[in-house]
Scaffold this motif. Sequence first.
Motif, PDB file in Angstrom:
ATOM      1  N   ALA A   1       0.900  -1.221  -0.027  1.00 20.49           N
ATOM      2  CA  ALA A   1      -0.058  -0.114   0.047  1.00 20.49           C
ATOM      3  C   ALA A   1       0.874   1.207  -0.159  1.00 20.49           C
ATOM      4  O   ALA A   1       0.446   2.357  -0.410  1.00 20.49           O
ATOM      5  N   GLY A   2       2.161   1.261   0.516  1.00 22.06           N
ATOM      6  CA  GLY A   2       2.878   2.343   0.606  1.00 22.06           C
ATOM      7  C   GLY A   2       3.921   2.750  -0.513  1.00 22.06           C
ATOM      8  O   GLY A   2       4.757   3.522  -0.214  1.00 22.06           O
TER       9      GLY A   2
ATOM     10  N   PHE B   1      -7.729   6.163  -5.640  1.00 22.36           N
ATOM     11  CA  PHE B   1      -6.520   5.282  -5.197  1.00 22.36           C
ATOM     12  C   PHE B   1      -5.779   6.064  -3.877  1.00 22.36           C
ATOM     13  O   PHE B   1      -5.207   6.801  -4.206  1.00 22.36           O
ATOM     14  N   GLU B   2      -6.147   5.393  -3.078  1.00 23.24           N
ATOM     15  CA  GLU B   2      -5.427   6.030  -1.393  1.00 23.24           C
ATOM     16  C   GLU B   2      -5.198   4.849  -0.911  1.00 23.24           C
ATOM     17  O   GLU B   2      -5.961   4.109  -0.255  1.00 23.24           O
ATOM     18  N   PHE B   3      -3.685   4.673  -0.489  1.00 20.49           N
ATOM     19  CA  PHE B   3      -3.256   3.849   0.306  1.00 20.49           C
ATOM     20  C   PHE B   3      -3.588   2.229   0.154  1.00 20.49           C
ATOM     21  O   PHE B   3      -4.161   1.761   1.094  1.00 20.49           O
ATOM     22  N   GLY B   4      -3.642   1.971  -1.004  1.00 21.92           N
ATOM     23  CA  GLY B   4      -4.012   0.794  -1.307  1.00 21.92           C
ATOM     24  C   GLY B   4      -5.333   0.482  -1.891  1.00 21.92           C
ATOM     25  O   GLY B   4      -5.632  -0.714  -2.383  1.00 21.92           O
ATOM     26  N   PHE B   5      -6.390   1.161  -1.360  1.00 19.07           N
ATOM     27  CA  PHE B   5      -7.773   0.977  -1.824  1.00 19.07           C
ATOM     28  C   PHE B   5      -8.190   1.639  -3.090  1.00 19.07           C
ATOM     29  O   PHE B   5      -7.765   2.881  -3.663  1.00 19.07           O
TER      30      PHE B   5
ATOM     31  N   ILE C   1      -4.528  26.979   0.895  1.00 20.78           N
ATOM     32  CA  ILE C   1      -3.772  26.115  -0.024  1.00 20.78           C
ATOM     33  C   ILE C   1      -3.523  24.594   1.036  1.00 20.78           C
ATOM     34  O   ILE C   1      -3.541  24.909   2.207  1.00 20.78           O
ATOM     35  N   VAL C   2      -3.833  23.757   0.342  1.00 21.27           N
ATOM     36  CA  VAL C   2      -3.348  22.354   1.052  1.00 21.27           C
ATOM     37  C   VAL C   2      -2.715  21.617  -0.105  1.00 21.27           C
ATOM     38  O   VAL C   2      -2.880  21.176  -1.345  1.00 21.27           O
ATOM     39  N   GLN C   3      -1.315  21.435   0.169  1.00 19.47           N
ATOM     40  CA  GLN C   3      -0.367  20.789  -0.556  1.00 19.47           C
ATOM     41  C   GLN C   3       0.026  19.348   0.274  1.00 19.47           C
ATOM     42  O   GLN C   3       0.833  19.607   1.279  1.00 19.47           O
ATOM     43  N   SER C   4       0.019  18.225  -0.534  1.00 24.26           N
ATOM     44  CA  SER C   4       0.078  16.997   0.427  1.00 24.26           C
ATOM     45  C   SER C   4       1.344  16.090  -0.315  1.00 24.26           C
ATOM     46  O   SER C   4       1.212  15.864  -1.607  1.00 24.26           O
ATOM     47  N   GLY C   5       2.389  15.688   0.602  1.00 19.45           N
ATOM     48  CA  GLY C   5       3.259  14.847  -0.327  1.00 19.45           C
ATOM     49  C   GLY C   5       2.682  13.399  -0.549  1.00 19.45           C
ATOM     50  O   GLY C   5       3.063  12.464  -1.144  1.00 19.45           O
ATOM     51  N   ILE C   6       1.539  12.994   0.266  1.00 16.07           N
ATOM     52  CA  ILE C   6       0.739  11.746  -0.076  1.00 16.07           C
ATOM     53  C   ILE C   6      -0.596  12.255  -0.369  1.00 16.07           C
ATOM     54  O   ILE C   6      -1.089  13.086   0.323  1.00 16.07           O
ATOM     55  N   ARG C   7      -1.352  11.303  -0.868  1.00 18.05           N
ATOM     56  CA  ARG C   7      -2.834  11.532  -1.073  1.00 18.05           C
ATOM     57  C   ARG C   7      -3.633  11.447   0.348  1.00 18.05           C
ATOM     58  O   ARG C   7      -3.213  10.552   1.278  1.00 18.05           O
ATOM     59  N   LEU C   8      -4.448  12.255   0.558  1.00 18.61           N
ATOM     60  CA  LEU C   8      -5.114  12.309   1.932  1.00 18.61           C
ATOM     61  C   LEU C   8      -6.553  11.678   1.734  1.00 18.61           C
ATOM     62  O   LEU C   8      -7.081  12.001   0.643  1.00 18.61           O
TER      63      LEU C   8
END
Length: 291
Positions: free
Chosen positions: A39-40, A65-69, A284-291
Amino acid sequence: MNCSPPRSPHEPPRFKKLLSDISIVEGNKTFMECTVYPAGDPTMVVEWFKDGRPILHGTRIHPIFEFGFCVLEFDDVWPRDSGLYTCRAVNKVGQAEVSCRVSVKGTKSLVEESQLPLDMRAGFEQLNEWEQIRANMPPRQYNDDEEVSPPLIVQYPEKLEVIEGMPAKFLCRVNGNPVPSVFWYKNDQILSSSNRIHLQYDGIHTLEISKTRASDTGTVSLIARNPYGEARFDTLLVVSKKSGGQTSRVTHHKTESVVMKKFVSNTVTTNFDTNSSASPNGHIVQSGIRL
């Protein structure tokens, strides 16, 4: 003491939860879901296919597609959605896929055929296909020689105040590798091109509403996504009703164009005071991973 060999940091994809067949009546919402591991893995890309052809998602079909789902959502289904659906996961080590069948029973209550004259249909359908391909341009394949990065908004759309009937145009520029897909929303509803709304990309992403209405007032959001993260910026559109002696005008509230620093954590959230003239007008929201 645990003497087992260390786990490899990269494994080929494997599906733990498989897709299930669906039988449904047209006009209803539905979704299909599965779970993929590891997942990661930041190099993993998930794609959806129908009858062997890539699915062009947009206002009606939404992949998640988020954390394997892995989820493919349909706001409503049509008989032409019947077929064999495949979810394919690919990373640096290998690939895996799962499939299911979808059967949509028609009710004859919806008119799906184009009502355009026959000599106009081909050109209209080709333009629509090009627009969908541009809006849903898939990310480039992962390359060891390239430095990957999550989306980064480097030019923000400005807050606009307009008199109804006037156009409203929002501009933004986004960096990232692979090249991010960009989506526009108004009050959390995704926007697509129409006779009043125009989406363009020529190095700058543009949302233009040609003839604004008072009902267009609300939050305009830009969301950029690639396999390594997501960036979002919210701004405002205020449309005032036209009074007798009022002249047409468009008021721009300047938003600074700032190149943000590279991510130093998985999630960076910055809130700006929209009442301060020294701050960008938005959130603003910037993410290094999908939330």
